[in-house]
Scaffold this active site. Structure first.
Site, PDB file in Angstrom:
ATOM      1  N   LYS A 189       0.718  -1.566  -0.352  1.00  0.00           N
ATOM      2  CA  LYS A 189      -0.017   0.115  -0.097  1.00  0.00           C
ATOM      3  C   LYS A 189       0.884   1.065  -0.004  1.00  0.00           C
ATOM      4  O   LYS A 189       1.892   0.947   0.218  1.00  0.00           O
ATOM      5  CB  LYS A 189      -0.941  -0.252   1.280  1.00  0.00           C
ATOM      6  CG  LYS A 189      -1.512  -0.935   1.339  1.00  0.00           C
ATOM      7  CD  LYS A 189      -3.277  -1.044   0.519  1.00  0.00           C
ATOM      8  CE  LYS A 189      -3.040  -2.691  -0.552  1.00  0.00           C
ATOM      9  NZ  LYS A 189      -4.772  -3.013   1.491  1.00  0.00           N
TER      10      LYS A 189
HETATM   11  C1  LIG Z   1      -5.616  -4.340   1.042  1.00  0.00           C
HETATM   12  C2  LIG Z   1      -6.827  -4.485   0.889  1.00  0.00           C
HETATM   13  C3  LIG Z   1      -7.668  -4.650   2.064  1.00  0.00           C
HETATM   14  C4  LIG Z   1      -7.331  -5.555   2.913  1.00  0.00           C
HETATM   15  O1  LIG Z   1      -6.426  -4.313   3.930  1.00  0.00           O
HETATM   16  P1  LIG Z   1      -5.326  -5.757   5.210  1.00  0.00           P
HETATM   17  O2  LIG Z   1      -4.519  -4.426   5.630  1.00  0.00           O
HETATM   18  O3  LIG Z   1      -4.320  -6.502   3.805  1.00  0.00           O
HETATM   19  O4  LIG Z   1      -6.176  -6.343   5.581  1.00  0.00           O
HETATM   20  C5  LIG Z   1      -9.297  -4.010   1.826  1.00  0.00           C
HETATM   21  N1  LIG Z   1      -9.615  -3.715   0.573  1.00  0.00           N
HETATM   22  C6  LIG Z   1      -9.087  -3.281   0.113  1.00  0.00           C
HETATM   23  C7  LIG Z   1      -9.580  -2.197  -1.026  1.00  0.00           C
HETATM   24  C8  LIG Z   1      -7.752  -3.511   0.110  1.00  0.00           C
HETATM   25  O5  LIG Z   1      -7.029  -2.759  -1.540  1.00  0.00           O
END
Ligand SMILES: *Cc1c(COP(=O)(O)O)cnc(C)c1O
Length: 376
Positions: A189
């Site tokens: 991210k």
């Molecule tokens: C990455 C992501 C998640 C999950 O995030 P985690 O921290 O891996 O639980 C949820 N929703 C979206 C849209 C994502 O891109």
């Protein structure tokens, strides 16, 4: 890693880690124990509240955990329904299932790839308990329309802003607008803590409920040690992760600017091709987590061919999310024409913060050659 390839590898994503992250993580490892074991967590939550412009924030181990607790605190459970877009990462749907509720998938819009408000309206039943607005790849959902639908039916709009750090909706940051917001700090991210997430809200009562849930059901102010008033969760972020998060948040403008600069470079190189990219409607800012191309319908584009070409050039490609309804846990919904058409025409392009202009050009040239080559 394949070091034998003649060309350097272009990663699709990779965290930006500087001396600052290393210094804070080292400090947390050396000193962040005992009475200091929450110092970086509290600092991270305060910094995030300030960045986003919200009253409350609870750091979590993942966005999935933040969504799970937030939905539990909204009372979503057995037999309830939550409406979300068919094009999505599974993490948005999983907490709904874990709570015994049903993810009701609807088609998305062809330009934002997010929830189609008309489809949301049509999907609402007496069992609908929430609308889950996922801001895909940094693109914003049509929040005006979704909030209006929510108000009319008396149901909350939740923002899954995991991919939308840096995105702004008419002066308000993504994630700060709905009943609550969830963010992810997974290594892919825009800002990262390795794994991690955060729950945010402006609702005092909802905050208190999630705070209790996040502490295994132990209410703030409870004087009896180990007294749990209900079954809760354990989705906490560690102080070590929060230390890295504090450094990332100090650099948030730089990190979002890098994403925006990378997107701009791709758009500049690709705008003449018959494809569209992440939109940025007037009055909004797109954090451009993932620069994405969607080749126009009618062009005989095959994403697998382009991915294979990337691979021979040591470039990482990344497929667009599948329609959730096409996965084994769901029933196929081919009537979601946009969702089923989009994913085969789309691809995410490499966008780690430190990608060089030369590497962006390398990727873009390959897209240009490929799409031009298939033009009728
Ligand atoms: C990455 C992501 C998640 C999950 O995030 P985690 O921290 O891996 O639980 C949820 N929703 C979206 C849209 C994502 O891109």
């Amino acid at each position: 890693m394949n070091n034998s390839h003649p060309k350097s590898r272009v990663y699709y994503t990779k965290p930006s880690i500087t001396e600052l992250e290393i210094r804070y993580a080292t400090d947390a490892a050396a000193h962040g124990w005992g009475e200091h074991c929450y110092d970086y967590i509290l600092r991270f939550e305060a910094m995030f509240r300030e960045h986003l412009g919200v009253k409350h924030a609870i750091a979590t181990s993942s966005a999935t955990g933040a969504l799970h607790m937030g939905m539990a605190a909204l009372g979503i459970g057995e037999g309830d329904e939550v409406v979300l877009g068919d094009i999505n990462w599974i993490a948005s749907a999983a907490p709904i299932v874990h709570l015994g509720a049903k993810p009701v998938l609807v088609d998305v819009l062809p330009d934002t790839w997010c929830l189609d408000p008309a489809a949301v309206e049509a999907a609402i039943t007496p069992r609908t308990k929430a609308i889950l607005a996922v801001h895909l790849y940094g693109n914003l959902c049509d929040l005006d329309a979704l909030l209006e639908i929510g108000r009319r039916h008396g149901i909350p709009v939740i923002e899954d802003a995991a991919e939308a750090i840096g995105s702004v909706w008419h002066g308000h940051r993504a994630g700060s607008i709905g009943a609550f917001g969830a963010f992810s700090f997974h290594g892919t991210k825009t800002i990262t803590t390795g794994e991690g997430g955060i729950f945010v809200t402006n609702d005092d009562a909802l905050y208190e409920r999630v705070l209790t849930l996040s502490n295994h059901g132990r209410a703030r102010g409870e004087t009896r040690q180990f007294w749990a008033e209900r079954i809760g969760f354990k989705y906490k972020m560690s102080n070590l992760q929060a230390a890295i998060g504090c450094a990332q948040l100090e650099r948030i403008d730089e990190l979002v600017d890098a994403k925006r600069r990378i997107f701009g470079a791709y758009r500049e190189a690709l705008y003449q091709l018959p494809l569209s990219m992440n939109p940025e409607p007037a009055g909004t800012t797109n954090g451009y987590w993932m620069p994405t191309i969607v080749v126009d319908t009618g062009i005989p584009f095959d994403r697998e061919v382009l991915l294979a070409a990337f691979k021979t050039d040591n470039i990482d490609g990344r497929v667009f999310f599948w329609p959730l309804s096409s996965l084994p846990s769901f029933e196929p919904q081919h009537e979601h024409i946009v969702s089923y058409s989009l994913h085969m025409r789309a691809l995410n392009l490499p966008s780690y913060h430190d990608i060089s202009a030369a590497d962006i050009a390398r990727v873009a040239d390959m897209v240009v050659a490929h799409v031009k080559g298939i033009l009728p």
